[in-house]
Design an enzyme around this catalytic site. Sequence first.
Site, PDB file in Angstrom:
ATOM      1  CE  LYS A  87     -87.170-123.081 130.854  1.00 20.25           C
ATOM      2  NZ  LYS A  87     -88.984-122.503 130.182  1.00 20.25           N
ATOM      3  CG  HIS A 131     -82.367-147.171 103.805  1.00 14.88           C
ATOM      4  ND1 HIS A 131     -81.608-148.181 102.452  1.00 14.88           N
ATOM      5  CD2 HIS A 131     -83.204-146.565 102.491  1.00 14.88           C
ATOM      6  CE1 HIS A 131     -82.069-147.975 101.408  1.00 14.88           C
ATOM      7  NE2 HIS A 131     -83.364-147.084 101.844  1.00 14.88           N
ATOM      8  CD  GLU A 162     -93.056-126.644 125.632  1.00 17.50           C
ATOM      9  OE1 GLU A 162     -92.197-126.465 126.448  1.00 17.50           O
ATOM     10  OE2 GLU A 162     -93.373-126.254 124.828  1.00 17.50           O
TER      11      GLU A 162
HETATM   12  O1  PA5 Z   1     -93.670-123.335 123.263  1.00 20.23           O
HETATM   13  C1  PA5 Z   1     -93.572-122.544 124.662  1.00 20.23           C
HETATM   14  O2  PA5 Z   1     -94.222-122.236 125.429  1.00 20.23           O
HETATM   15  C2  PA5 Z   1     -92.045-123.610 124.893  1.00 20.23           C
HETATM   16  O3  PA5 Z   1     -91.727-123.660 123.749  1.00 20.23           O
HETATM   17  C3  PA5 Z   1     -91.424-121.378 124.798  1.00 20.23           C
HETATM   18  O4  PA5 Z   1     -91.796-121.289 123.185  1.00 20.23           O
HETATM   19  C4  PA5 Z   1     -89.729-122.009 125.059  1.00 20.23           C
HETATM   20  O5  PA5 Z   1     -89.925-122.379 126.071  1.00 20.23           O
HETATM   21  C5  PA5 Z   1     -89.967-120.368 124.617  1.00 20.23           C
HETATM   22  O6  PA5 Z   1     -90.066-119.383 125.616  1.00 20.23           O
HETATM   23  P1  PA5 Z   1     -90.172-118.025 125.542  1.00 20.23           P
HETATM   24  O7  PA5 Z   1     -90.623-117.313 124.346  1.00 20.23           O
HETATM   25  O8  PA5 Z   1     -90.115-117.278 126.057  1.00 20.23           O
HETATM   26  O9  PA5 Z   1     -88.422-117.773 125.250  1.00 20.23           O
END
Ligand code: PA5
Length: 410
Positions: free
Chosen positions: A401, A292, A271
């Site tokens: 999303k 394996h 990310e």
């Molecule tokens: O790193 C990030 O920003 C994401 O992985 C969020 O942690 C994830 O989408 C969850 O978001 P939120 O804490 O707003 O529910």
Amino acid sequence: MKKLSIDLSNAPADICKEYDKALAIMAELREDKEDYTGWVNWPATIPEEWMSKMESVAEVVRSKCDKLIVIGIGGSYLGTAAVIEALGGSKPGYPEVVYAGNNMSGYYLAGLEKVVKDNETCVCVVSKSGGTMESRLAFSVIKGWMYEKYGREETARRIVAITDPHKGILREEANAEGYETFEIPSNIGGRYSAFTPGIMFPLAVAGVDIRAFVGGALEMSKDEEYWKEEGVKYALTRHALNEAGKDIEVVEYYDPSLRLIGEWCKQLFGESEGKEGRGLFPASLTFSTDLHSMGQFLQEGHQIFFETVINILNRDKDVTVPESAGADLAGRSLNDINLMAVKGVMAAHRKADIPIVRIDVEDVTEASLGQLLYFLMMTSAVTGKLMGIDPFNQPGVEDYKQEIRNLLGQ
Ligand code: PA5
């Protein structure tokens, strides 16, 4: 405490060409002038009232339940799950942690109804934005089961909400219902939130020593000499290998208890770095299990990857191989044999010219995990900046999303 050491094999000769740039990036990060760089100095600045409140609320939660359901996804649960799994589960006598809201499977969530019915249950719902669909869905369903069992007032006393200090629907609901709350600071994003209450509060409920955990991160964060000599090598190598045409980083570990550390790395690296047509695709493998299945590919397949081995030097549990296993193995420590496997596999892969980074971690304790997570957070931020992208945003996740929202008619 001994810090992580980095061993490089078959790395490009010129990994140091961006050394000064990497140090300048780190210095800028420490100034914390950008959006979402609040995590950099956070281990040194986390208020004492926050630490003691986490500990005292954890005590209350512990007195009420034997199961804690942590509702959250991505950065809002992976750190908790990874640390608890690496430490071998909740401390004896502390609530077991169960996870929800990290998928949209009705089948999975239905399985948790029995957990609520058959146990004294509390919930810790973690969402920085407060509106993430997976956590919203799981929270509403689980709350319904808790209303039936405990009634609305007692349910509210069994919920801890961890979210943005001011905004979002979770914050509004927490204020209206009177839930106990903690904040995720506005300038710390999900995947960099390992040392915020979003991760540390549920750890405290499970009996993890959160002061030692954040202490490990603090030691790592303040040691500028370490970063100049040792720490920076990993970010430089990742970037140099990417420039040299390696598209995949395979994170490997020789103990299944580190599997979720691998998942945590995938989220952090993927990310943070996968943007603008750039980035290393992070994969993870558990050895010797996956040797394996994937060992053949690694040894002789398409060489689009390099390997990063998280190598644990000492574990606090072991077994001695009995006589019945045969004279060649009898009497040996299984952990020592596992370390031989690390060396043997690395020797074979070196012969195949695969670049390998080995990160030696002294042991698996709260403090060493704190070190490791902070180290990886700094590494991903520096690598991302060397790649020329912003490691702290995630513009690409909005598209899927929106498509889901369209299908749901929202
Ligand atoms: O790193 C990030 O920003 C994401 O992985 C969020 O942690 C994830 O989408 C969850 O978001 P939120 O804490 O707003 O529910």
